[in-house]
Design an enzyme around this catalytic site. Structure first.
Site, short mmCIF file in Angstrom:
data_model
loop_
_atom_site.label_atom_id
_atom_site.label_comp_id
_atom_site.label_asym_id
_atom_site.label_seq_id
_atom_site.Cartn_x
_atom_site.Cartn_y
_atom_site.Cartn_z
N GLY A 1 -91.88 -37.59 -16.69
CA GLY A 1 -91.59 -36.59 -17.14
C GLY A 1 -89.80 -36.44 -17.41
CD GLU B 1 -93.90 -39.02 -20.28
OE1 GLU B 1 -93.92 -37.95 -19.17
OE2 GLU B 1 -94.37 -39.45 -20.80
CB ALA C 1 -93.67 -31.97 -15.55
CD GLU D 1 -95.81 -39.54 -15.80
OE1 GLU D 1 -96.10 -40.40 -15.47
OE2 GLU D 1 -95.49 -38.73 -15.87
N1 3HC Z 1 -92.66 -30.49 -9.51
C1 3HC Z 1 -92.59 -29.59 -8.68
N2 3HC Z 1 -91.73 -29.72 -6.68
C2 3HC Z 1 -91.91 -31.13 -6.91
C3 3HC Z 1 -92.05 -32.00 -7.74
C4 3HC Z 1 -92.41 -31.96 -9.15
N3 3HC Z 1 -92.73 -32.51 -9.97
N4 3HC Z 1 -91.45 -33.32 -7.24
C5 3HC Z 1 -91.26 -32.69 -5.88
N5 3HC Z 1 -90.89 -31.26 -5.71
C6 3HC Z 1 -91.20 -30.27 -4.96
C7 3HC Z 1 -91.70 -30.67 -3.21
O1 3HC Z 1 -93.39 -29.77 -3.69
C8 3HC Z 1 -91.44 -30.23 -2.28
O2 3HC Z 1 -91.09 -29.11 -2.21
P1 3HC Z 1 -91.86 -28.09 -0.59
O3 3HC Z 1 -89.60 -28.19 -0.34
O4 3HC Z 1 -91.45 -26.69 -1.22
O5 3HC Z 1 -92.82 -28.37 -0.33
C9 3HC Z 1 -89.82 -30.46 -2.30
O6 3HC Z 1 -89.27 -30.55 -3.60
C10 3HC Z 1 -89.07 -32.09 -2.03
O7 3HC Z 1 -90.05 -32.44 -2.06
P2 3HC Z 1 -90.17 -34.25 -1.38
O8 3HC Z 1 -90.98 -33.24 0.40
O9 3HC Z 1 -90.98 -34.76 -1.97
O10 3HC Z 1 -88.95 -34.55 -0.87
P3 3HC Z 1 -88.50 -35.94 -1.36
O11 3HC Z 1 -87.13 -36.94 -0.93
O12 3HC Z 1 -89.02 -37.25 -0.04
O13 3HC Z 1 -89.38 -37.09 -2.39
C11 3HC Z 1 -90.17 -37.45 -4.59
C12 3HC Z 1 -88.80 -36.63 -3.42
C13 3HC Z 1 -90.36 -38.54 -4.52
C14 3HC Z 1 -89.20 -36.89 -6.22
C15 3HC Z 1 -90.96 -36.62 -4.54
O14 3HC Z 1 -90.82 -35.38 -4.64
C16 3HC Z 1 -92.22 -36.62 -5.60
O15 3HC Z 1 -92.70 -38.41 -6.23
N6 3HC Z 1 -92.33 -35.99 -6.16
C17 3HC Z 1 -93.44 -36.57 -7.69
C18 3HC Z 1 -92.75 -36.81 -8.80
C19 3HC Z 1 -94.20 -36.88 -9.82
O16 3HC Z 1 -94.51 -36.73 -9.85
N7 3HC Z 1 -93.15 -36.72 -10.88
C20 3HC Z 1 -94.21 -36.31 -11.59
C21 3HC Z 1 -94.81 -35.22 -12.51
S1 3HC Z 1 -95.52 -35.03 -13.53
C22 3HC Z 1 -95.27 -35.18 -15.06
O17 3HC Z 1 -93.98 -35.30 -14.75
C23 3HC Z 1 -95.78 -35.00 -16.68
C24 3HC Z 1 -94.80 -36.11 -17.89
O18 3HC Z 1 -96.07 -36.89 -18.21
C25 3HC Z 1 -95.21 -34.42 -18.26
#
Ligand code: 3HC
Ligand code: NAI
Length: 701
Positions: free
Chosen positions: A102, A105, A63, A125
């Site tokens: 997400g 999912e 998400a 998450e």
């Molecule tokens: N939402 C918004 N922005 C995100 C994001 C997300 N899910 N994931 C990454 N970004 C952004 C980062 O903030 C960063 O922004 P910036 O360049 O402005 O600082 C940019 O994307 C690049 O991210 P990274 O520097 O972390 O890039 P990497 O290549 O090192 O890593 C990644 C990529 C493994 C995807 C890592 O970003 C990550 O772990 N992201 C989070 C993933 C996550 O937690 N997903 C679950 C979200 S909650 C969800 O899905 C709820 C659901 O159940 C409904």
């Protein structure tokens, strides 16, 4: 049509491509695009199956976290997932990069999942203080079983493709071009009955074996591991619902818990940590396009504890290292320690023998500073003595090639002074790794007065390459982390003299969420760390402030910590479990008496306040002096380097949650009582006067 989702036809296959750089997060525009594409594919009689894929470096990584806590716009994710699942035309998800949250999912709602061998699939998450809230807690156990889903969702750790295939999460591994492979696969399932048995919500075959006793045990072990974090335990509740209730009721339970967690402080804190880590990489006067210097080889001077760990960190990412010491004996000892460390990882099954051999092969030993001459980066890690560092740096200046990055791993010496002995102070920088350097993620990148911007940019980049978290600091006694730690340590020791015992202080701190308490850490690191300095300083102490000598006395008694079986606690042979020791209690009580301090009952609340507010006050000083760039950088230092609970967001975020006025009132009280320490930081006073928080301060800069 949405500008983040493309729709096209390849023969009888509809291809939906999510193109929302950098990580294809499920923003409202992506959700809109997915809903439109679903409708199109459904309406087109020529389409017999659908492929969903991500453009760029990854499939959907979850998400859009930036939308959390804001009013929802566009179609809901649940509905999109349900529509995929209910589609009569088989939907094949093609996964590369990271299928997270997400994103995974969505994939669970689709009928088939194919992936490149290099992909990772996970539900992270929990690391944001929430749970998979788009059906993940209900569908994942139906695909991989309850136990495996519990491990995956409570840890948040992803599975690599091969493992995901083994547990049934991935149907086919694609070698070569992913889209071609996915289309070929889709063609094979584009047949009547192609979705038969593939709707995960209708499956129950993997739900067996998880009875009430299983969940009672899971709740107990998860709570113990979570140490105060709520989400992991709530995840057990949601999984129990998956195992015991019809799918629709399970989804209801998941949604309830998701909403509760999302609005809680812990999730806000963890989201703050997520973005703070990424913000730390941004340095206002060193823009992202600052040229960097190539670092393809490294020389490390000093094959001790730190030199060895740093060498492993570079070898782990394939960068060759020359490890240098002054004698064969010290060098051999250092090289042996590295081999032994790797061997332990091999024994635990976390590294193959072949990988160990490759990594060990990348680390070559050498005697004498002249061996640095070919290195792109030189890291000095000799004893913490200014004269020695200066001598070594004169040699580094003599032998290092032009353009090499010259880094020191000093824990707190003045890097300007070290740089001053070279003819190239612009190339000198601090790279403060933490022990054990091959494990700890934090690296303070310490900018000296003359450090060049390209050197800073290079070190920030190298830190990220090492899969660590580089945070910029300026020269100051103890930089960011150790400067704050001084206040924490001081108060923990004073509390003993005033009436507490080590086990009470440690328990209050671990209950607060610290991984270990102050005295457990001392025993682990060795109470003799800093002993010589403390002993030498005793003679010339100013008499306007208080000191505690208990740690020095313990060392004189040979109670060095775990390594001698006795320290602040005692330890049974071969065990790391701390056992309170009456001998230590007697010593502490005697010290109180000697100092004329009447022992009093100390509450856990006082322990936490004194151990946490001191670092917060110092944090405000660091901001004022420009040693740290922003409050969130300080949070990252403390969370990644010092065991501060991430679900409290770091000390500065925590201060905001307590309210800066409340924090300042206590600090003033402590200052009045102490007389010397606890002088309120002017910045903290100013923020309270203006009714602002550290977050306001950061936003307003
Ligand atoms: N939402 C918004 N922005 C995100 C994001 C997300 N899910 N994931 C990454 N970004 C952004 C980062 O903030 C960063 O922004 P910036 O360049 O402005 O600082 C940019 O994307 C690049 O991210 P990274 O520097 O972390 O890039 P990497 O290549 O090192 O890593 C990644 C990529 C493994 C995807 C890592 O970003 C990550 O772990 N992201 C989070 C993933 C996550 O937690 N997903 C679950 C979200 S909650 C969800 O899905 C709820 C659901 O159940 C409904
Ligand atoms: P250590 O005592 O384990 O290792 C120092 C090594 O340097 C020894 O092997 C010694 O033989 C070698 N050495 C001394 N003089 C030398 C010279 N002229 N040429 C080549 N080698 C020489 O020390 P440790 O703990 O690794 O510390 C090194 C540096 O890292 C210090 O500046 C320390 O403050 C810093 N540091 C230490 C941390 C820790 O937890 N140990 C954490 C972060 C930084």
């Amino acid at each position: 049509m949405s500008d983040t989702v493309r729709y096209e036809r390849r023969g009888k296959i509809a291809v939906i491509t999510v193109d929302n750089p950098p990580v294809n997060a499920l923003s409202s525009s992506v959700r809109e695009g997915l809903a439109d594409s679903q409708a199109k594919a459904k309406a087109d009689p020529e389409v017999e199956a659908i492929v969903l894929i991500g453009a760029g470096r990854t499939y959907i990584a979850g998400a859009d976290i930036r939308e959390f806590g804001k009013p929802m716009t566009g179609p809901g994710l649940q509905q999109i997932i349900n529509d995929f699942e209910n589609s009569e035309k088989p939907v094949v998800v093609a996964i590369h990069g990271t299928a997270l949250g997400g994103g995974l999912e969505v994939a669970l709602g689709c009928h088939y999942r194919v992936a490149l061998p290099s992909a990772q699939l996970g539900l992270p998450e929990v690391k944001l203080g929430i749970l998979p809230g788009a059906g993940g807690t209900q569908r994942m156990p139906r695909v991989i079983g309850v136990k495996a889903a519990l491990d995956m969702i409570t840890s948040g750790d992803p599975l690599p493709t091969a493992k995901a295939k083994e547990v049934g999460l991935v149907d086919e591994i694609v070698q070569g071009d992913l889209l071609d492979g996915a289309i070929k696969f889709a063609e094979t399932v584009a047949i009547p009955g192609g979705v038969q048995g593939r709707r995960v919500s209708q499956r129950t075959d993997k739900l067996g074996g998880a009875d009430a006793a299983f969940f009672a045990e899971a709740r107990k072990t998860t709570a113990a591991k979570a140490r105060g974090q709520i989400a992991p335990v709530k995840i057990v509740d949601a999984l129990e619902a998956a195992a015991t209730l019809p799918f629709a009721d399970g989804i209801k339970k998941e949604r309830e818990v998701a909403q509760e967690l999302m609005s809680g402080t812990q999730s806000k804190a963890l989201r703050h940590v997520f973005f703070a880590e990424r913000e730390a990489a941004k340095i206002p006067d060193v823009p992202a396009d600052t040229p960097t210097r190539p670092v393809k080889s490294v020389a490390i001077i000093g094959a001790g504890t730190m030199g060895g760990g740093i060498a492993m960190s570079f070898a782990n990412i394939g960068i060759p290292v020359t490890l240098i010491d002054s004698t064969d004996e010290f060098l051999d000892r250092g090289l042996k320690r590295i081999k032994d460390n790797y061997a332990v990882t091999v024994t635990r099954g976390r590294l193959s023998q072949a990988d160990m051999d490759k990594r060990v092969g990348l680390i070559k030993g050498g005697i004498g500073t002249d061996k640095i001459k070919d290195a792109d980066m030189v890291i000095e890690a000799v004893f913490e003595e200014m004269d020695l560092k200066k001598t070594v740096y004169r040699d580094i200046d003599k032998f290092a090639k032009a353009g090499a990055v010259l880094a020191t791993n000093t824990s707190g010496l003045n890097i300007n002074e070290i740089a001053s002995v070279t003819k190239r102070p612009q190339d000198v920088i601090g790279l403060h790794f933490f022990s054990p350097a091959n494990v700890m993620r934090l690296v303070e990148v310490v900018r000296a007065e003359k450090t060049g911007k390209d050197i800073i940019a290079t070190c920030m980049q190298v830190g990220k390459q090492l899969r660590k978290v580089p945070v910029l600091a300026r020269v100051y006694e103890g930089f960011i982390g150790n400067a704050m730690l001084r206040h924490y340590g001081r108060e923990a020791h004073f509390l003993l003299e005033e009436g507490a015992l080590p086990q009470q202080v440690d328990k209050a701190l671990t209950d607060f969420g610290y991984a270990m308490g102050m005295f457990g850490v001392h025993d682990l690191a060795g109470n003799d760390v800093g002993y010589r300095m403390r002993k030498a300083a005793q003679a010339s102490r100013p008499n306007d402030r208080r000191y505690s000598d208990i740690i020095t006395i313990l060392c004189d008694m040979g109670r060095l910590g775990q390594k001698t079986g006795k320290g602040w606690y005692r330890y049974e042979p071969g065990s790391r479990t701390p056992i309170p020791d009456p001998e230590v209690e007697a010593l502490i009580v005697a010290e109180s008496k000697k100092k004329g301090v009447e022992r009093r009952p100390i509450t856990d609340e006082e322990i936490v306040k004194r151990c946490v507010y001191g670092p917060i006050n110092e944090g405000a000083v660091l901001l004022e002096k420009g040693i740290a760039l922003r409050p969130s950088d300080i949070d990252i230092v403390y969370v990644t380097g010092y065991g501060f609970p991430s679900w409290r967001g770091g000390p500065m975020f925590y201060a905001d949650t307590v309210g800066l006025k409340n924090v300042l009132d206590d600090i003033k009280r402590f200052h009045e009582r102490d007389g010397f320490y606890w002088k309120p930081a002017p910045l903290l006073e100013q923020l309270v006067r203006e009714g602002k928080s550290f977050a306001d301060y950061q936003a307003g800069r």
